[in-house]
Design a protein around this motif. Structure first.
Motif, short mmCIF file in Angstrom:
data_model
loop_
_atom_site.label_atom_id
_atom_site.label_comp_id
_atom_site.label_asym_id
_atom_site.label_seq_id
_atom_site.Cartn_x
_atom_site.Cartn_y
_atom_site.Cartn_z
N GLU A 163 52.17 28.29 36.19
CA GLU A 163 50.93 28.02 36.93
C GLU A 163 49.92 27.27 36.07
OE1 GLU A 163 49.55 31.79 38.30
OE2 GLU A 163 51.13 31.97 39.81
N ASN A 164 49.83 27.60 34.79
CA ASN A 164 48.90 26.90 33.90
C ASN A 164 49.28 25.43 33.73
OD1 ASN A 164 47.31 29.14 33.55
ND2 ASN A 164 48.32 29.78 31.67
N LYS A 169 48.35 23.76 36.93
CA LYS A 169 46.90 23.65 37.04
C LYS A 169 46.37 22.48 36.22
CE LYS A 169 42.66 26.36 36.42
NZ LYS A 169 41.86 25.33 35.84
N ASP A 217 44.37 19.59 37.92
CA ASP A 217 43.01 19.28 37.49
C ASP A 217 42.86 17.82 37.10
OD1 ASP A 217 42.25 21.87 37.99
OD2 ASP A 217 42.27 22.49 35.87
#
Length: 81
Positions: A47-48, A51, A55
């Motif tokens: 998920e990071n 993300k 972003d």
């Protein structure tokens, strides 16, 4: 309040069974907690990464939208002159 009788002596087999199940339950819970926490850590890592990509994409879209808005405002101000 009625008086209770003397406590009943619990069989050693029953005591052993209770303690055994308690110990097995604790070991089972610790094993599954460990397994699930490793799985959750992997999911968090994925998920990071997603993300960071998301972003960056949103920042680029925002930059393009701001540039388009500035251009539109410049065109509006020049057309009034």
């Amino acid at each position: 309040m009625p008086e209770l009788g003397a406590p009943v002596r619990v069989s050693p087999l029953i005591k052993f069974g209770r303690w055994s199940f308690l110990t097995v339950g604790i070991a089972y819970g610790a094993y599954h907690q460990s397994r699930l926490s490793k799985k959750a850590a992997k999911e968090r890592e994925i998920e990071n990464k997603a993300k960071a990509i998301r972003d960056a994409k949103l920042a680029e879209e925002k930059k393009l939208a701001q540039a388009a808005e500035i251009k539109m405002l410049e065109d509006m101000s020049q057309s009034k002159k």
